[in-house]
Scaffold this active site. Structure first.
Site, PDB file in Angstrom:
ATOM      1  N   LYS A 203       0.811  -1.174   0.007  1.00  0.00           N
ATOM      2  CA  LYS A 203       0.038  -0.094   0.101  1.00  0.00           C
ATOM      3  C   LYS A 203       1.025   1.397   0.019  1.00  0.00           C
ATOM      4  O   LYS A 203       1.353   1.581   1.171  1.00  0.00           O
ATOM      5  CB  LYS A 203      -0.771  -0.058   1.237  1.00  0.00           C
ATOM      6  CG  LYS A 203      -2.225   0.726   1.143  1.00  0.00           C
ATOM      7  CD  LYS A 203      -2.083   2.200   0.849  1.00  0.00           C
ATOM      8  CE  LYS A 203      -1.995   3.090   1.977  1.00  0.00           C
ATOM      9  NZ  LYS A 203      -1.829   4.426   1.494  1.00  0.00           N
ATOM     10  N   CYS A 313      13.213  11.392   7.239  1.00  0.00           N
ATOM     11  CA  CYS A 313      13.050  10.975   8.622  1.00  0.00           C
ATOM     12  C   CYS A 313      14.353  11.131   9.553  1.00  0.00           C
ATOM     13  O   CYS A 313      14.205  11.257  10.802  1.00  0.00           O
ATOM     14  CB  CYS A 313      12.570   9.344   8.728  1.00  0.00           C
ATOM     15  SG  CYS A 313      13.702   8.413   7.870  1.00  0.00           S
ATOM     16  N   GLU A 410       8.576  16.595  15.194  1.00  0.00           N
ATOM     17  CA  GLU A 410       9.083  16.093  13.926  1.00  0.00           C
ATOM     18  C   GLU A 410       8.281  17.301  12.916  1.00  0.00           C
ATOM     19  O   GLU A 410       7.135  17.321  12.936  1.00  0.00           O
ATOM     20  CB  GLU A 410       8.621  15.058  13.629  1.00  0.00           C
ATOM     21  CG  GLU A 410       9.351  14.782  12.092  1.00  0.00           C
ATOM     22  CD  GLU A 410       9.136  12.905  11.658  1.00  0.00           C
ATOM     23  OE1 GLU A 410       8.046  12.769  11.929  1.00  0.00           O
ATOM     24  OE2 GLU A 410       9.978  12.370  11.211  1.00  0.00           O
TER      25      GLU A 410
HETATM   26  P1  NAP Z   1       1.917   8.566   7.616  1.00  0.00           P
HETATM   27  O1  NAP Z   1       0.975   9.463   7.412  1.00  0.00           O
HETATM   28  O2  NAP Z   1       2.289   7.913   8.683  1.00  0.00           O
HETATM   29  O3  NAP Z   1       1.846   7.560   6.344  1.00  0.00           O
HETATM   30  C1  NAP Z   1       2.398   6.360   6.098  1.00  0.00           C
HETATM   31  C2  NAP Z   1       1.887   5.473   5.251  1.00  0.00           C
HETATM   32  O4  NAP Z   1       0.770   4.869   6.364  1.00  0.00           O
HETATM   33  C3  NAP Z   1       1.024   5.927   4.106  1.00  0.00           C
HETATM   34  O5  NAP Z   1       0.833   4.923   3.137  1.00  0.00           O
HETATM   35  C4  NAP Z   1      -0.438   6.133   4.790  1.00  0.00           C
HETATM   36  O6  NAP Z   1      -1.229   6.261   3.777  1.00  0.00           O
HETATM   37  C5  NAP Z   1      -0.713   4.965   5.687  1.00  0.00           C
HETATM   38  N1  NAP Z   1      -1.478   5.135   6.735  1.00  0.00           N
HETATM   39  C6  NAP Z   1      -1.911   6.433   7.075  1.00  0.00           C
HETATM   40  N2  NAP Z   1      -3.033   5.862   8.176  1.00  0.00           N
HETATM   41  C7  NAP Z   1      -2.887   4.905   8.231  1.00  0.00           C
HETATM   42  C8  NAP Z   1      -3.711   4.062   9.196  1.00  0.00           C
HETATM   43  N3  NAP Z   1      -4.659   4.284  10.110  1.00  0.00           N
HETATM   44  N4  NAP Z   1      -3.544   2.562   9.120  1.00  0.00           N
HETATM   45  C9  NAP Z   1      -2.741   2.131   8.337  1.00  0.00           C
HETATM   46  N5  NAP Z   1      -1.816   2.844   7.327  1.00  0.00           N
HETATM   47  C10 NAP Z   1      -2.012   4.196   7.331  1.00  0.00           C
HETATM   48  O7  NAP Z   1       3.365   9.114   7.300  1.00  0.00           O
HETATM   49  P2  NAP Z   1       3.892   9.999   5.843  1.00  0.00           P
HETATM   50  O8  NAP Z   1       3.251  11.431   6.563  1.00  0.00           O
HETATM   51  O9  NAP Z   1       3.465   9.434   4.698  1.00  0.00           O
HETATM   52  O10 NAP Z   1       5.281  10.181   6.243  1.00  0.00           O
HETATM   53  C11 NAP Z   1       6.279  10.920   6.881  1.00  0.00           C
HETATM   54  C12 NAP Z   1       6.499  10.014   8.199  1.00  0.00           C
HETATM   55  O11 NAP Z   1       7.403   8.792   7.792  1.00  0.00           O
HETATM   56  C13 NAP Z   1       7.506  10.893   9.094  1.00  0.00           C
HETATM   57  O12 NAP Z   1       6.942  10.843  10.528  1.00  0.00           O
HETATM   58  C14 NAP Z   1       8.722  10.181   8.928  1.00  0.00           C
HETATM   59  O13 NAP Z   1       9.813  10.624  10.019  1.00  0.00           O
HETATM   60  C15 NAP Z   1       8.312   8.650   8.657  1.00  0.00           C
HETATM   61  N6  NAP Z   1       9.547   8.140   7.791  1.00  0.00           N
HETATM   62  C16 NAP Z   1      10.264   7.193   8.760  1.00  0.00           C
HETATM   63  C17 NAP Z   1      11.207   6.507   8.125  1.00  0.00           C
HETATM   64  C18 NAP Z   1      12.283   5.475   8.776  1.00  0.00           C
HETATM   65  O14 NAP Z   1      12.827   5.043   8.241  1.00  0.00           O
HETATM   66  N7  NAP Z   1      12.325   5.861   9.989  1.00  0.00           N
HETATM   67  C19 NAP Z   1      11.634   6.685   6.995  1.00  0.00           C
HETATM   68  C20 NAP Z   1      10.706   7.683   5.976  1.00  0.00           C
HETATM   69  C21 NAP Z   1       9.807   8.238   6.712  1.00  0.00           C
HETATM   70  P3  NAP Z   1      -1.813   7.779   2.891  1.00  0.00           P
HETATM   71  O15 NAP Z   1      -0.525   7.701   2.119  1.00  0.00           O
HETATM   72  O16 NAP Z   1      -2.782   7.533   2.274  1.00  0.00           O
HETATM   73  O17 NAP Z   1      -1.941   8.831   3.907  1.00  0.00           O
END
Ligand code: NAP
Ligand code: MG
Length: 508
Positions: A203, A313, A410
């Site tokens: 997904k 991240c 963040e």
């Molecule tokens: P996000 O809002 O947490 O979304 C990540 C993924 O989860 C997306 O595919 C999102 O779908 C999906 N999602 C959202 N709500 C969900 C739910 N209730 N149940 C299951 N899946 C769900 O994160 P983002 O805003 O896309 O990305 C930024 C975040 O990623 C930051 O916090 C960053 O630090 C973190 N990150 C961490 C790393 C690491 O390796 N530690 C690397 C990169 C990014 P949608 O796209 O439809 O919202």
């Protein structure tokens, strides 16, 4: 500066290829990949994908929901239970993954352009970073496919027979990824799962799903069997949540925010106790001591906060500098910031593209405004760039305190918060400042004195410590402590999460 307030004109790096890509995306039918076939989602609903540099629509994707997730998980289960993939000799799985890497490499220019258009990042950063890193990761995991092994311990009992344990693929893996490194995140997780012999349902992020769809198509081209790789595009609360709650998913490999990570953990607990790899958020500290190479440090620190417009991240976004060199460092950092050329990621000469969306930009602005209201000072930036797209000024905030939102949350924007520590602070006191966060993904240290460096490596609560520059590597475990995550990715350490252990007592 031109009319729309970019530093450079929005001229694509390769006009012809760009026009071809736009035309192809405009006519691409919204479809999910299920059981080896591109097919419409059950509801027929679609979502728009836009170019963050202009806000224009570039494509439509299918809005998959729980019904589509059910079909995809069923296909992945059939492929796992009855299909050849988990039973192939590992060298054949490795060969398929090497072929996938070659296929992606042949199209690397197209992938770079696609990612720059969809996620907004500069072509240079994708060519230097995501692409080679993703390919190294894929090939590294391909190499590990033939080295997954159980153990036969020395005989421990008087019983006749044999005792050993096997490592088996864990089963059906759900891969849920964010928009900030869409190509790399999908590829890393897919490579690990496939090397281990698992089948997957991906997904991808709703805001940048296009590279994942192309990777899915290339999986078909290189002959990965039907049902092994399934892709359900859609929103997080529908498709993502359905995967997290699905009773027939064995592992969910998630990268995204801490908040969604918590909800996935709760869904896993409520449903079937599926296993989890969670790569979550960060607020990574950067520590600069007086004996550091200030020129090199300034360039690297600013380069990192501009990389992906700070939507990274592990970005060092909390800077702690020894007071006696604060002015010297800030002067160099301002010069480096002033040299950043802002423009569409796909434009010629762009160093920094837009943020992903208006919503993310407003969220960042609210955090900045709150902290400015509490006494922080903006030496550079502090505001959005007017005009089309979601551009934000590279921002340097001083006079910050560790309690301000800007030092705790963040921000995921090109915003760096600067705080000074006393010249006579001990390494333990500096580490305490750095550790004052519920995150622990990465820490960057600039110092030459080996005693200081060693003591800090020991004291920093972080999944990664980077000393005097550089970034992560495809072969080095990556992941966080505290609320930055759960588990590690990369190499054999990462691969082990995709396997399950079975102990055998073979008597006769
Ligand atoms: P996000 O809002 O947490 O979304 C990540 C993924 O989860 C997306 O595919 C999102 O779908 C999906 N999602 C959202 N709500 C969900 C739910 N209730 N149940 C299951 N899946 C769900 O994160 P983002 O805003 O896309 O990305 C930024 C975040 O990623 C930051 O916090 C960053 O630090 C973190 N990150 C961490 C790393 C690491 O390796 N530690 C690397 C990169 C990014 P949608 O796209 O439809 O919202
Ligand atoms: Mg996009």
């Amino acid at each position: 500066m031109n009319d729309d307030n970019r530093d450079i004109a929005a001229m694509p790096d390769n006009g012809e290829a760009f026009a071809r890509l736009r035309a192809q995306l405009a006519t691409q039918a919204p479809a999910l990949l299920i059981d080896g076939r591109w097919q419409a989602c059950a509801s027929g609903a679609t979502l728009e994908v836009d170019d963050p540099a202009t806000g224009e629509r570039i494509a439509r994707i299918a809005a998959g929901d729980a019904d589509d997730v059910d079909r995809a998980v069923a296909a992945a289960r059939r492929a796992f239970r009855d299909g050849p993939w988990p039973r192939l000799p590992p060298s054949r799985r490795a060969a398929a993954l090497f072929a996938l890497a070659d296929a992606i490499e042949r199209e690397q220019d197209e992938f770079a352009l696609l990612e720059a258009l969809d996620a907004g990042h500069s072509l240079a950063s994708i060519r230097r970073g995501d692409l080679p890193l993703g390919l190294r990761s894929l090939r590294d995991y391909a190499g590990w496919a033939t080295k997954i092994a159980g153990e036969v311990p020395m005989r421990a009992s008087e019983q006749a027979g044999m005792d050993y344990f096997l490592r088996e693929p864990i089963g059906v893996v759900a891969i849920v990824t964010p928009w900030n490194a869409p190509f790399l995140m999908v590829l890393q997780k897919l490579a690990a799962a496939l090397a281990a012999g698992c089948t997957v349902v991906i997904k991808p992020a709703e805001l940048a799903p296009l590279s994942a769809l192309r990777i899915g198509e290339l999986c078909r081209h290189v002959g990965i069997p039907d049902g092994v790789v399934n892709i359900v595009t859609g929103t997080g609360p529908t498709a993502g949540q359905a995967l997290a709650e699905h009773a027939d998913v064995d592992l969910i490999s998630f990268t995204g925010s801490t908040q969604v990570g918590q909800s996935i953990m709760a869904a896993a607990a409520r449903s079937n106790l599926k296993r989890m790899v969670l790569e979550l958020g960060g607020k990574s500290p950067v520590l600069v001591f007086a004996d550091a190479d200030l020129d090199k440090a300034a360039r690297a620190i600013v380069g990192e906060i501009a990389f992906k417009s700070g939507q990274y991240c592990a970005a060092g976004s909390r800077l702690f500098v020894q007071r006696s060199i604060q002015d010297a460092l800030l002067e160099r950092m301002q010069a480096a910031m002033d040299g950043i050329r802002i423009g569409a990621g796909y434009a010629q000469g762009s160093d920094m593209g837009p943020m992903i969306s208006q919503r993310q930009r407003e969220r960042a602005q609210a955090i900045v405004d709150h902290s400015l209201g509490e006494g922080a000072q903006a030496l550079r930036g502090g505001r959005a760039r007017p005009g089309p797209g979601y551009f934000y000024e590279p921002t340097l905030l001083t006079q910050a305190t560790p309690k301000m939102r800007i030092a705790r949350e963040e921000i995921f924007a090109p915003v760096l918060t600067v705080m000074a520590f006393d010249d006579d602070a001990t390494p333990a006191q500096v580490a305490a400042l750095a550790n004052d966060s519920h995150y622990g993904l990465s820490a960057k240290l600039w110092a030459r004195d080996l005693g200081t460096v060693h003591e800090l490596i020991g004291r920093l609560q972080s999944g990664q410590v980077i000393v005097n520059g550089g970034g992560g590597e495809a072969t080095l475990p990556f992941g966080g402590v505290k609320q930055s995550g759960y588990g590690r990715e990369n190499g054999h350490v990462g691969l082990s999460a995709y396997t399950e252990i079975k102990a055998v007592r073979l008597g006769y």
